[in-house]
Structure formats: structure tokens, C-alpha cells
Design an enzyme around this catalytic site. Structure first.
Site, mmCIF file in Angstrom:
data_model
loop_
_atom_site.group_PDB
_atom_site.id
_atom_site.type_symbol
_atom_site.label_atom_id
_atom_site.label_comp_id
_atom_site.label_asym_id
_atom_site.label_seq_id
_atom_site.Cartn_x
_atom_site.Cartn_y
_atom_site.Cartn_z
ATOM 1 C CG ASP B 8 17.977 52.430 83.314
ATOM 2 O OD1 ASP B 8 16.960 52.461 84.036
ATOM 3 O OD2 ASP B 8 19.000 53.108 83.543
ATOM 4 C CE LYS B 70 12.292 52.817 88.171
ATOM 5 N NZ LYS B 70 13.699 52.916 87.750
ATOM 6 C CD GLU B 147 16.615 50.765 88.580
ATOM 7 O OE1 GLU B 147 17.108 51.488 89.472
ATOM 8 O OE2 GLU B 147 15.500 50.989 88.072
ATOM 9 C CG ASP B 169 21.355 54.305 90.983
ATOM 10 O OD1 ASP B 169 21.502 55.497 90.646
ATOM 11 O OD2 ASP B 169 20.633 53.523 90.340
HETATM 12 N N1 LIG Z 1 28.756 65.924 85.400
HETATM 13 C C1 LIG Z 1 27.792 65.903 86.309
HETATM 14 N N2 LIG Z 1 27.990 66.401 87.550
HETATM 15 C C2 LIG Z 1 27.007 66.403 88.466
HETATM 16 N N3 LIG Z 1 25.769 65.919 88.242
HETATM 17 C C3 LIG Z 1 25.510 65.409 87.024
HETATM 18 C C4 LIG Z 1 26.499 65.362 86.001
HETATM 19 N N4 LIG Z 1 25.939 64.794 84.888
HETATM 20 C C5 LIG Z 1 24.661 64.491 85.210
HETATM 21 N N5 LIG Z 1 24.391 64.862 86.488
HETATM 22 C C6 LIG Z 1 23.105 64.749 87.196
HETATM 23 O O1 LIG Z 1 22.671 63.406 87.194
HETATM 24 C C7 LIG Z 1 21.245 63.367 87.321
HETATM 25 C C8 LIG Z 1 20.655 62.370 86.348
HETATM 26 O O2 LIG Z 1 21.175 61.123 86.645
HETATM 27 P P1 LIG Z 1 20.609 59.763 85.975
HETATM 28 O O3 LIG Z 1 20.521 59.916 84.504
HETATM 29 O O4 LIG Z 1 21.406 58.661 86.537
HETATM 30 O O5 LIG Z 1 19.152 59.798 86.594
HETATM 31 P P2 LIG Z 1 17.985 58.714 86.481
HETATM 32 O O6 LIG Z 1 18.523 57.345 86.618
HETATM 33 O O7 LIG Z 1 17.116 58.971 85.327
HETATM 34 O O8 LIG Z 1 17.206 59.164 87.751
HETATM 35 P P3 LIG Z 1 16.577 58.250 88.832
HETATM 36 O O9 LIG Z 1 17.581 57.183 89.158
HETATM 37 O O10 LIG Z 1 16.339 59.190 89.956
HETATM 38 O O11 LIG Z 1 15.380 57.709 88.179
HETATM 39 C C9 LIG Z 1 20.759 64.797 87.084
HETATM 40 O O12 LIG Z 1 20.428 65.399 88.319
HETATM 41 C C10 LIG Z 1 21.995 65.485 86.487
HETATM 42 O O13 LIG Z 1 22.017 66.872 86.785
HETATM 43 MG MG LIG Z 2 18.560 55.432 87.674
#
Ligand SMILES: Nc1ncnc2c1ncn2[C@@H]1O[C@H](COP(=O)(O)OP(=O)(O)OP(=O)(O)O)[C@@H](O)[C@H]1O
Ligand SMILES: [Mg+2]
Lengths: 74, 529
Positions: B8, B70, B147, B169
Site C-alpha cells: 500500500d 503520491k 485500493e 476510505d
Molecule cells: N483512533 C483514531 N480516531 C480518529 N482518527 C484516527 C484514529 N487513528 C488514526 N486516525 C487518523 O487516521 C489518519 C491516518 O489514516 P491512514 O493511515 O488511513 O491514512 P493514509 O492512508 O496514509 O492517508 P491517505 O489515504 O490520505 O493517503 C490520521 O489523520 C489519523 O489521525
Molecule cells: Mg489510504
């Protein structure tokens, strides 16, 4: 508090005056300061700690930058 | 056949997963971290930094740190690091190579074949650039996978019947919703919509502003300084509070010495209610619901055509997000599992399928019944006592913690009785009682004005702990229920089992009471603290 920590070999990471080290510090921002070498830590916002060779928490710091970036060479 | 991996490659975080006995797992780095922050940088001494260390230097040296590459894939953007310029493919390749090395050092084997995921809305140029990035990193790219498809596969690899899955998502910086059709080995994205500038980062900033307001209110209008360090502390506090509010109805933010004014130090100390946070983000979430409708319209579908909703992305841990999606698509089962790893796990499954390995969807432990308490509720027939208020809905993946706030129902109420039940009936007493306890000596207040937070915590051993806390003086009491039933099922089996049981009940309604009596006999011992 500090002495209890050091008995257990938990050591505060040196920060202010040190060059910024991305393996044990987390930068919160920059501050313009011409009296100090660029990339030097000028403020420690949150203290970092190390136990043996493991970073328990990185230091959160502010880093010096020069007031003018060097001119670009074309 | 060598080992295959799924990757990913995210805007904020990336990860690499592989299969063990047909089941996917995420490969950690040597610190045990599963996620690689998607940052690449050059240190002061021209050393390459990837992931965590690059992220840490970002605020000190943005000119030699790259994030969110990205967003530039497929463009002719270039970035200079040290004495060389790099294309977006090359920066992404550095991330991929770092993940490859992590996998090779854990598995002690060379790894070449990979499936890499991209958003459904990526154009051909963006997909091509991602494939090139994989090749530069030394992979043979088996497939560029969407995805949402990867996420859906975690729940339904090889479904026999064709299924329509809506994948919602909500990550750190991007939101998208897609409708995926899965029929055997063939998957297709029927529609996709979203906003690539919406996510958890926005919620953090909203709460950061709210904290600054609360600080000013508490300190006679003193404003929080705008310097980077203070604002960074406030933003971090906001993200932590946001996460705490996913599990608790209230949280307290404490930032000592946030501001120094002359000799005096001013502290930030504020209790934030989940409701306050929800009011801040509700307008942003409304937009995501509109995107669901647009995707359905594009796929020429209504909610009834959906077999499942899958929640992906860290921000779907926010209870309001789950609630809004559930009530927007009534009757469609909502599943989620490891919301920030799910896409990578699905990519590993797909890599296994392509390599001819036997793979299976994830097995999860779920609550087979809803868990909740008896409460007075407003119904179309007026206020009704002893209604069942579910706090953990059935089929929730465990471990889980949920909480809800209730109010006293009459003036000067001195005690509340918390009666815990499991079941699906709207009348509390028709469900299986698990025990009860009281919170007493409540401060005298008019009815409805005293708040009681009821917190359910269900752990992996099937132990349910219920805690009720009165918000004024903090009086609390709790109850632990051992051996609450759990069930281990794949989400696909889950739907089949659910359908089978429903039809059983339709056929023999008269046996319901016997069944419940049996269940009550097994129900657990309870103890009061
Ligand atoms: N327990 C939680 N409650 C609320 N928000 C959370 C929690 N745990 C993580 N997050 C939020 O989730 C987000 C990160 O999510 P994720 O890892 O899915 O992102 P990503 O896939 O890297 O981002 P993108 O899809 O935008 O590229 C952050 O904003 C983080 O603060
Ligand atoms: Mg993501």
C-alpha cells in the site's frame, strides 16, 4: 524525578546547541537566527529520553535557519 | 515460487504485507513499526532519510524533505535533493525499496514480485508512473491494484456469488468512496468519487482552533501565540484528543506552560466532549455522504443493491463516521478490520492469488449479539422506559471500546441502575441479562441535566467491562462480565451464518423463548467493585 530516571539508566537526550539529528529529534519548526550555525537546535520544547541504545521518546525541537537562503546558482 | 508481497503506497503512510499459510500479515521494521511514513529526505550531511527520520526533519528542513509525493505521480514535477533532481517515480521507488529491504531482512529471502495499490481514480499516466516506481525499486510488478478492490478482497476473496461492495476510505489527507463488484476472481470498480483534500488532518486543524478558543476563554481573551512551536504542540494535542474521543465520550487536554506571559505561565486545560468534536467535523462528513450518493448514481444502483460496506482508513475509527455511514445506508452490513492496514493486506492476498497460492479471507472475532443497557427512550409512542439501547452493535470486531452518554430522567434523581443486556430486541427485558449495578449519591440536579457516561470495553478474552461515570463529581461504578460469547468467522461466513439464523428464527418463532432461557442460564457471573 531526573535522578530516579538516571538510576535506571534513562538518560535525557542532549538537544540545545547540538546539530539537529533526525534519528533522535523531531523538528517542530525553524527560527531565523544568524548568530548560530544553521541546523543547530535552539529550543527544546519537549525533552527526549534514551534507555541504553533505545530512544524512548525523541526530543521535540526548534532549529535555527539563516535569515537569507544562499542565492541560487544557475 | 518465491515469496510475493502486497504494498500500500499511501500519501501519508505506506506498508508491505505478505502471506503465511494463505493469511496476510504486515511486515514490521526493526523497531516493530508497521507503517512507513511516506517521507523521503536528505540529512544535513547528505545522508538519505526514509520514513520516520525524514518525517522528523520535515519541519526543520522542508527544502530537503519530500512528503505526499503520491499527489505528484504521473506529472512532470521534479524535486532536488542533495545534488540531484528526482522524478515522482524515483521518490516513490525510494519508499518501495525501503519496504523491500524491510521485508527481505525479516523474511531472509530475496523478494521480487509485488502487487502495488493505487486509488481507483488514478489515471493511466499515474498508474504507469506507479508501475515504473516499482520497477526502479527492483520489483516485478504483478499488478497495479485499485485500493478499494484490495480492501474488499480482505473480506471476500473468491466469493462464489457476485457481490457489490461499497468501500468508504477516509484517511489522513484523502477521501474516496468506490463501488466494487466481485465475481469469483474477477473484480471491477463500477464507480468512484471523492475529495483528495479531505481527511483526518482537517479534523486535527478544526480541533486545534477549538482548543485555541477554549484557551482564550479560560484566560481572559489571551490569544495563543502563532509561533511554530506553540502551534505544533496544539496540533499534536488535538490529534491525541481526537483519537481518545474515538473510544471515550470525554477527554481532558492538558498542555502545561503553553504560554508564558511576563512571569506567569498559562496552562491549557480543557475537557472536550465527543459531541463538541462531532459538531466541528459534521459539515465535512456531510460531503462524504453526498459522494456516496454520487457513486451509487454513477453505478446505477441504490443502497439495496449493496451486499456490504467496508470502512477503510484511520479516520473511520471515529464513531460518528460509522454512525453516519450506517444510517445513510440502512440495512447494509458495515464491516471494518484493521482500517489502516486493510488495503495492504488485500494487496498481499491478490499477490497470492496471482502466484497461484491458496488464500483465504481474514478471520475476525466478533460480538455475535448487540450489547447495551436498559434506558428511557423517546419513541413514536412517547417516552418509554426499559428500552434497549445498544452500545456495541452485533458483529463488531473485537477488541472494542464504545461509550455513550445518558441523562438522568427525573428531578433530584439519587441513583441510576445500569442493567446490561445482550440481544437484538428493542425491549430490554426481552434480551439476555448480563448483570446490573448502581451509581449512587448523585448530586441533586433537575432531571435530564446530569450526564452519565456508560463505557463498554470488550477485550479479546471475551471479558466485557462496563463502567458508568457521573460527569459532575466523577462518581463511578463498574461491572465485569466474563465469558461473554464471541465467535470467530470470516466476514463472508458471517453473512451466510446471519442469513441462516434469520431464516431459522422465521421458521420457528415459538422456540425463541426457550432459546433465550438457555442463553440466560449460561450467562456470566457478575461482580460489583
Ligand atoms: N483512533 C483514531 N480516531 C480518529 N482518527 C484516527 C484514529 N487513528 C488514526 N486516525 C487518523 O487516521 C489518519 C491516518 O489514516 P491512514 O493511515 O488511513 O491514512 P493514509 O492512508 O496514509 O492517508 P491517505 O489515504 O490520505 O493517503 C490520521 O489523520 C489519523 O489521525
Ligand atoms: Mg489510504
Amino acid at each position: 524525578m531526573r535522578s530516579v530516571l538516571s538510576q535506571h539508566e534513562v538518560i535525557a537526550l542532549p538537544a540545545v546547541g547540538e546539530p539537529f539529528d533526525p534519528t533522535q529529534m523531531h523538528a517542530l519548526g525553524q527560527k531565523i537566527d544568524d548568530k548560530i550555525a544553521p541546523n543547530t537546535v535552539i529550543q527544546e520544547v519537549v525533552r527526549g529520553y534514551r534507555w541504553k541504545d533505545r530512544i524512548l521518546r525523541e526530543a521535540q525541537v526548534i532549529v535555527a535557519v539563516a535569515s537569507k537562503q544562499e542565492p541560487n546558482i544557475h | 515460487m518465491g515469496i510475493v508481497v502486497g504494498i500500500d503506497l499511501g500519501t501519508t503512510n505506506s506498508l508491505i504485507a505478505t502471506l503465511d499459510d494463505g493469511q496476510p500479515w504486515v511486515i514490521p521494521d526493526d523497531e516493530g513499526d508497521l507503517l512507513l511514513p511516506s517521507y523521503v529526505g536528505m540529512s544535513d550531511s547528505n545522508q538519505l532519510l526514509v520514513g520516520q527520520s525524514a518525517m522528523r526533519q520535515y519541519a526543520a528542513a522542508p527544502e530537503r524533505t519530500v512528503k505526499s509525493i503520491k499527489r505528484q505521480m504521473g506529472t512532470d514535477y521534479s524535486v532536488t535533493l542533495g545534488d540531484r533532481t528526482y522524478s515522482p517515480q524515483e521518490i516513490s521507488a525510494i519508499l518501495l525499496k525501503s519496504l523491500k529491504q524491510r521485508a527481505e531482512s525479516v523474511l531472509a529471502e530475496e523478494i521480487t514480485q509485488a502487487v502495488i495499490t493505487v486509488p481507483a481514480y488514478f489515471t493511466d499516466a499515474q498508474r504507469q508512473a506507479t508501475k515504473e516506481a516499482g520497477e526502479i525499486a527492483g520489483f516485478e510488478v504483478l499488478q497495479i491494484l485499485n485500493e478499494p478492490t484490495a480492501a474488499a478482497l480482505v473480506f471476500d476473496v473468491r466469493a462464489e456469488e457476485p457481490e457489490n461492495v461499497l468501500v468508504y476510505d477516509l484517511g489522513g489527507g484523502t477521501f474516496d468512496v468506490s463501488i466494487v463488484e466481485i465475481a469469483g476472481d474477477v473484480t471491477e470498480v463500477l464507480a468512484s468519487h471523492g475529495n483528495n483534500r479531505l481527511g483526518g488532518d482537517d479534523f486535527d486543524r478544526q480541533l486545534q482552533r477549538h482548543l485555541a478558543d477554549r484557551f482564550s476563554q479560560a484566560h481572559d481573551g489571551t490569544l495563543v501565540p502563532t509561533d511554530a512551536a506553540t502551534q505544533a504542540r496544539l496540533l499534536q494535542a488535538a490529534e491525541q484528543a481526537k483519537m481518545a474521543l474515538s473510544d471515550h465520550a470525554f477527554t481532558t487536554v492538558r498542555e502545561p506552560f503553553l504560554v508564558s506571559e511576563g512571569d506567569a505561565a498559562l496552562h491549557l486545560e480543557a475537557e472536550i466532549a465527543r459531541e463538541d468534536f462531532e459538531n466541528l467535523i459534521k459539515p465535512l462528513l456531510k460531503d462524504t455522504l453526498e459522494a456516496i450518493d454520487r457513486a451509487l448514481a454513477d453505478a446505477d444502483m441504490t443502497a439495496e443493491d449493496l451486499d456490504r460496506v467496508v470502512l477503510v482508513g484511520g479516520s473511520t475509527r471515529i464513531p460518528l463516521v460509522q454512525q453516519l455511514v450506517e444510517s445513510h445506508l440502512p440495512g447494509v452490513p458495515v464491516s471494518s478490520f484493521e482500517v489502516d492496514l486493510c488495503v495492504g493486506l488485500g494487496a498481499a492476498l491478490q499477490a497470492g492469488v496471482l502466484a497461484g497460492e491458496a488464500v483465504s479471507s481474514i478471520l475476525v472475532d466478533v460480538t455475535p449479539h448487540s450489547l447495551g443497557i436498559a434506558a428511557v427512550m423517546d419513541t413514536p409512542m412517547g417516552r418509554m422506559p426499559d428500552m434497549f439501547s445498544a452500545i456495541i452493535p452485533r458483529n463488531t470486531v473485537i477488541p472494542t471500546s464504545r461509550s455513550q452518554v445518558y441523562h438522568t430522567s427525573y428531578d433530584y434523581q439519587e441513583a441510576v441502575e445500569i442493567e446490561v443486556y445482550q440481544g437484538e430486541n428493542a425491549i430490554a427485558r426481552e434480551n439476555v441479562p448480563l448483570g446490573s449495578f448502581r451509581v449512587e449519591e448523585l448530586p441533586p440536579k433537575p432531571g435530564g441535566s446530569l450526564q452519565i457516561e456508560v463505557h463498554f470495553d470488550f477485550d479479546l478474552n471475551g471479558i466485557l467491562t462496563v463502567t458508568a461515570t457521573e460527569k459532575g463529581q466523577g462518581k463511578k461504578n463498574s461491572l465485569a462480565v466474563n465469558d461473554t460469547e464471541t465467535r470467530r468467522l470470516s466476514s463472508h461466513d458471517l453473512n451466510q451464518a446471519r442469513a441462516a439464523i434469520d431464516s431459522l428464527f422465521e421458521a420457528m418463532p415459538f422456540s425463541l423463548e426457550d432459546l433465550e432461557a438457555d442463553l440466560a442460564g449460561e450467562s456470566a457471573d457478575s461482580e460489583e467493585e
